[in-house]
Enzyme design. Structure first.
Site: not given
Length: 261
Positions: A54, A120
């Site tokens: 990701s 993230k």
């Protein structure tokens, strides 16, 4: 006849005393190292292993990153945080270690493989307005577009993926942040939870915004593999983002209602 005492050991030789002294010193060093390592892990820095794609190409699967616990974070930082609301899903399984590996992980020698952590990039801080997208397809924060080409994942054609595919505008609530993965096509990040119904009740979409208290800290170093050893820095584009004009709201503003990725 001379007497002998039960259980009395013969006197140690000089060599025996030296060996015993060396063993004692080694034990002190080892115990001290374990204590120091545990304190560093608890209060200063902690290693983590990257389990998914990701954050490609910034981070690759199985990269080992080191997270700081003694500094604040800001827009553009890559942060590790505790799952705010079942983002990982029931199908996710963390890598398991044996007893020895668990001990080494606890004291900080091996990276953390806990299943309840994610990583993230911070796009919006409390009070920020994050909008997708302008007429050039760019995200904007507080009205200023982000130039994300330097860190977004690039496909086989060499072009960066789109910053986002579904239009949305959010205002990040108090004490929370809005995060996105650098590989936007392979990241179940804040965008994808804007329509989630919190398990514990509350406004729809609340769990799309990560509580600041859930953040372990910013990742500042790729420590392994050695051919990827490098510092992680904040992209220059985030330096141009102004502070929000209004205080952060108590509840998030999400437009349109029901939007998701």
């Amino acid at each position: 006849m001379s007497e002998s005492r039960i259980g009395e050991e013969p006197p140690r030789t000089g060599v025996g005393r030296r060996v015993g002294s060396v063993v004692k010193e080694l034990l002190i060093v080892v115990v001290g190292a374990v204590v120091v390592s545990s304190l560093l892990r608890a209060f200063v820095a902690q290693p983590f292993v990257i389990p998914s794609g990701s954050m490609e190409d910034t981070l690759q699967i199985d990269d080992k990153v080191v997270v700081q616990k003694v500094t604040d974070f800001s827009r553009g930082d890559v942060v590790v945080f505790v799952d705010p609301g079942d983002w990982l899903g029931p199908e996710y399984e963390a890598a398991e270690r044996g007893p020895a590996g668990q001990v080494l992980e606890f004291i900080g020698i091996l990276p953390d493989t806990s299943s309840n952590h994610l990583i993230k990039r911070v796009i919006g801080m409390p009070g920020d307005t994050v909008h997708c997208c302008d007429d050039q397809g760019r995200l904007s924060v507080n009205g200023v577009p982000l130039e994300e080409e330097d860190y977004l994942y690039r496909g086989d054609d060499g072009e960066p993926v789109a910053p986002a595919d579904v239009p949305f505008t959010v205002v990040v609530p108090r004490d929370r942040i809005f995060v996105m993965g650098d590989h936007r096509n392979d990241s179940r990040d804040s965008r994808c939870h804007l329509a989630d119904v919190p398990a514990a009740g509350g406004p729809i979409g609340t769990e799309a915004f990560v509580p600041v208290q859930n953040v372990v800290g910013p990742a500042f170093l790729i420590a392994a593999p050695f051919d990827r050893f490098q510092r992680l820095t904040v992209p220059d584009t985030f330096a141009r983002i102004p502070d929000p004009a209004e205080p952060a709201p108590e509840q998030a503003v999400i437009e349109p209602e029901g939007v998701s990725c």
